[in-house]
Design an enzyme around this catalytic site. Structure first.
Site, PDB file in Angstrom:
ATOM      1  N   ARG A  37      18.497   3.626   4.918  1.00  0.00           N
ATOM      2  CA  ARG A  37      19.444   4.712   4.557  1.00  0.00           C
ATOM      3  C   ARG A  37      20.491   4.933   5.730  1.00  0.00           C
ATOM      4  NH1 ARG A  37      16.866   9.043   0.288  1.00  0.00           N
ATOM      5  NH2 ARG A  37      17.662   7.938  -1.554  1.00  0.00           N
ATOM      6  N   LYS A 198       7.312   9.743 -15.045  1.00  0.00           N
ATOM      7  CA  LYS A 198       7.934  10.907 -16.088  1.00  0.00           C
ATOM      8  C   LYS A 198       9.012  10.251 -17.011  1.00  0.00           C
ATOM      9  CE  LYS A 198       7.605  14.849 -13.479  1.00  0.00           C
ATOM     10  NZ  LYS A 198       9.038  15.866 -13.142  1.00  0.00           N
ATOM     11  N   GLY A 346      14.014   5.278  -4.766  1.00  0.00           N
ATOM     12  CA  GLY A 346      13.066   4.943  -3.392  1.00  0.00           C
ATOM     13  C   GLY A 346      12.224   3.996  -3.690  1.00  0.00           C
ATOM     14  N   GLY A 369      18.133   9.592  -8.127  1.00  0.00           N
ATOM     15  CA  GLY A 369      18.660  10.356  -9.040  1.00  0.00           C
ATOM     16  C   GLY A 369      20.014  10.179  -9.317  1.00  0.00           C
TER      17      GLY A 369
HETATM   18  P1  AMP Z   1       9.359   8.780 -10.555  1.00  0.00           P
HETATM   19  O1  AMP Z   1       9.299   9.946  -9.521  1.00  0.00           O
HETATM   20  O2  AMP Z   1       9.391   9.433 -11.893  1.00  0.00           O
HETATM   21  O3  AMP Z   1      10.198   7.672 -10.406  1.00  0.00           O
HETATM   22  O4  AMP Z   1       7.823   8.394 -10.515  1.00  0.00           O
HETATM   23  C1  AMP Z   1       7.204   7.587  -9.316  1.00  0.00           C
HETATM   24  C2  AMP Z   1       5.548   7.704  -9.514  1.00  0.00           C
HETATM   25  O5  AMP Z   1       5.235   7.132 -10.560  1.00  0.00           O
HETATM   26  C3  AMP Z   1       4.976   6.814  -8.194  1.00  0.00           C
HETATM   27  O6  AMP Z   1       4.404   7.779  -7.469  1.00  0.00           O
HETATM   28  C4  AMP Z   1       3.715   6.414  -8.911  1.00  0.00           C
HETATM   29  O7  AMP Z   1       2.728   6.284  -8.489  1.00  0.00           O
HETATM   30  C5  AMP Z   1       3.780   7.072 -10.173  1.00  0.00           C
HETATM   31  N1  AMP Z   1       3.214   6.147 -11.341  1.00  0.00           N
HETATM   32  C6  AMP Z   1       3.669   4.977 -11.879  1.00  0.00           C
HETATM   33  N2  AMP Z   1       2.788   4.709 -13.123  1.00  0.00           N
HETATM   34  C7  AMP Z   1       1.904   5.473 -13.116  1.00  0.00           C
HETATM   35  C8  AMP Z   1       0.627   5.584 -14.039  1.00  0.00           C
HETATM   36  N3  AMP Z   1       0.531   4.746 -14.875  1.00  0.00           N
HETATM   37  N4  AMP Z   1       0.017   6.896 -13.861  1.00  0.00           N
HETATM   38  C9  AMP Z   1       0.360   7.870 -13.009  1.00  0.00           C
HETATM   39  N5  AMP Z   1       1.358   7.740 -12.172  1.00  0.00           N
HETATM   40  C10 AMP Z   1       1.975   6.505 -12.121  1.00  0.00           C
END
Ligand code: AMP
Length: 390
Positions: A37, A198, A346, A369
Site C-alpha cells: 500500500r 462471511k 487483503g 471493503g
Molecule cells: P472475509 O474477511 O470475510 O473476507 O474472510 C476472510 C477469512 O475467512 C480468512 O481469515 C479465512 O481464514 C476465513 N475462512 C475462509 N474459509 C473458511 C472456512 N471454510 N471456515 C472458516 N473460516 C474461513
C-alpha cells in the site's frame, strides 16, 4: 469514466497539500510486513513533489480505539516511506494539534510531513466537524488517494474535503477506473469469485453480480451457509444462521456455483487430520476449511474461458498452509487466465503475492471493503466528496 478532478487538474506549486493515503499496512511486532500500500501511493506522492508541493500525509493504521496506542503508530510506516522517497521527511506524533500545526507551517516545498494515525483521534470515525476543520487548517489543498478507505465517511476522508479544494490522487483514479469499467463494461464472460468467512457482508454484492456477471463462484466459509440452506448437515463448520434464509432465495440461480468438493478437518488446526470429500453431509466433529481439488479444477476451467474475472475473498482458511491449497490453486488459475483479472481484498491479494504470480494480474486492488462496495454499485463517500470535473 472518472468524473472527479485529480491532481492533474490543479496547480500545487508552492502549496501545502494534505494527502489522505491508505497506509493501513499489516504489522508484526512493530514492523511492516507488506509495504504494497505504501508503494501504491508513490506515483501520486512523486507527482505532487515534482510539481513543487509540500506534502502532509495522513492515514489510519489498524483499529486503535480513538486514543493513542503505540502499537499502531505511523512511525515505522514513515521510516519505510523515507527510504522510498528521496526528499526530507519528518514524522510528528500528532494529527491536528499544535505540534502538527507547527510542523506543517515549517514545511518547505518538496518536503514531506507524516502525521500520526488518524484513528488515535476520537473524531476520525465520527467525521467530527472540528477535527475536519483542524486538518484542513494544515493545508491549502486536499488530495484523497486512499481508495481502501473511500467507503468510510470519516473526518480525514470526507469531512476535511468540505473545507479545501479537494481532488483525487492517481491511485484513487486508477482503482475506480478498473473496478468501474469491469462492472459497467465487462469483457464477457464476466466471472466473479467470492470467498471469505462471511456471506452477510457480501449479500448486496452477490445480488448485484447475479444481474451483471455471467457466473459467480462461491468458496470459503460463505459456501457453508449455502450448504446449510440446501439442507446439508455441515458438522462443526462455520456458518451464519441469520443468512440461511437469504441464501435459500439465491440458491436457484444458475449463475451461482458452489464447491463440488470440500476439505474437512478434525479440528481448526493446521495439524489436524483432514480429507477431501464430495460436497455432501459433513459429520459432527468435522469442519469444512477449504474447497477441494475438483472445485479448483472446475472453477479453474470457468476462469480460463472468462473475459473478465473479479476475485474477492479466500477459498478457505488460507492462513493455515494445510488449508491454503484451494486459494493458491485458484490464484494460479486466475493468474493464468487470459481474462482481465482484478483481485480485491487483503486476503486474496496476499494469496496472489504468496503464489508469486502478482505480475500476471491485470489489477490488484488496494481496497477490500471499498472494492466490494463498488462491485455492489454503491457510491463511495470519499469519492463523492471530491470536486467534479468541469
Ligand atoms: P472475509 O474477511 O470475510 O473476507 O474472510 C476472510 C477469512 O475467512 C480468512 O481469515 C479465512 O481464514 C476465513 N475462512 C475462509 N474459509 C473458511 C472456512 N471454510 N471456515 C472458516 N473460516 C474461513
Amino acid at each position: 469514466m472518472f468524473n472527479k478532478k485529480t491532481i492533474r487538474d490543479i496547480d500545487v506549486k508552492g502549496k501545502r497539500v494534505l494527502v489522505r493515503v491508505d497506509f493501513n499496512v499489516p504489522l508484526k511486532d512493530g514492523k511492516v510486513t507488506d509495504d504494497t500500500r505504501i508503494r501504491a501511493a508513490l506515483p501520486t506522492l512523486k507527482a505532487l513533489l515534482d510539481a513543487g508541493a509540500a506534502l502532509i500525509l495522513c492515514s489510519h493504521l489498524g483499529r486503535p480505539k480513538g486514543a493513542p496506542d503505540a502499537a499502531y503508530s505511523m512511525a515505522p510506516v514513515a521510516d519505510i516511506l523515507a527510504n522510498r522517497l528521496s526528499v526530507a521527511l519528518t514524522f510528528v506524533p500528532d494529527l491536528a494539534g499544535a505540534k502538527a500545526r507547527e510542523a506543517a507551517a515549517a514545511l518547505k516545498p518538496k518536503q514531506v510531513l507524516v502525521l500520526e494515525n488518524t484513528r488515535f483521534h476520537p473524531g476520525e470515525d465520527k467525521n467530527d466537524p472540528e477535527l475536519s476543520k483542524q486538518l484542513a487548517a494544515l493545508a491549502d489543498i486536499y488530495v484523497n488517494d486512499a481508495f481502501g478507505s473511500a467507503h468510510r465517511a470519516h473526518a480525514s476522508t470526507v469531512g476535511v474535503a468540505a473545507h479545501l479544494p479537494a481532488v483525487a490522487g492517481l491511485l484513487m483514479e486508477k482503482e475506480i477506473l478498473y473496478l468501474g469499467e469491469a462492472i459497467a463494461n465487462p469483457k464477457r464472460p464476466f466471472v466473479a469469485i467470492l470467498g471469505g468467512a462471511k456471506i452477510s457482508d457480501k449479500i448486496g454484492v452477490i445480488k448485484r453480480l447475479l444481474q451483471k456477471a455471467d457466473a459467480i463462484l462461491i468458496g470459503g466459509g460463505m459456501a457453508n451457509t449455502f450448504f446449510k440452506a440446501q439442507g446439508l448437515p455441515i458438522g462443526d463448520s462455520l456458518f451464519e444462521p441469520d443468512a440461511v434464509e437469504t441464501a435459500k432465495t439465491l440458491l436457484g440461480n444458475k449463475k451461482l456455483h458452489l464447491p463440488l468438493d470440500v476439505v474437512v478437518a478434525s479440528a481448526f488446526d493446521n495439524d489436524a487430520e483432514f480429507r477431501a470429500l464430495a460436497t455432501g453431509p459433513v459429520q459432527q466433529g468435522w469442519r469444512i476449511l477449504d474447497v477441494g481439488p475438483e472445485t479448483v479444477k472446475n472453477y479453474g476451467a470457468i476462469v480460463a474461458t472468462a473475459g473478465t474475472v473479479v476475485w474477492n475473498g479466500p477459498m478457505g482458511v488460507f492462513e493455515m498452509p494445510t488449508f491454503a491449497t484451494g486459494t493458491l490453486g485458484l490464484a494460479k488459475a486466475v493468474a493464468e487466465s487470459p481474462a482481465i483479472t482484478i483481485v480485491g481484498g487483503g486476503d486474496s491479494a496476499a494469496a496472489i503475492q504468496q503464489s508469486g504470480l502478482a505480475d500476471k494480474i491485470t489489477h490488484i486492488s488496494t481496497g477490500g471493503g471499498a472494492s466490494l462496495e463498488m462491485l455492489e454499485g454503491l457510491e463511495l463517500p470519499g469519492v463523492a466528496a471530491l470536486l467534479d470535473k468541469e
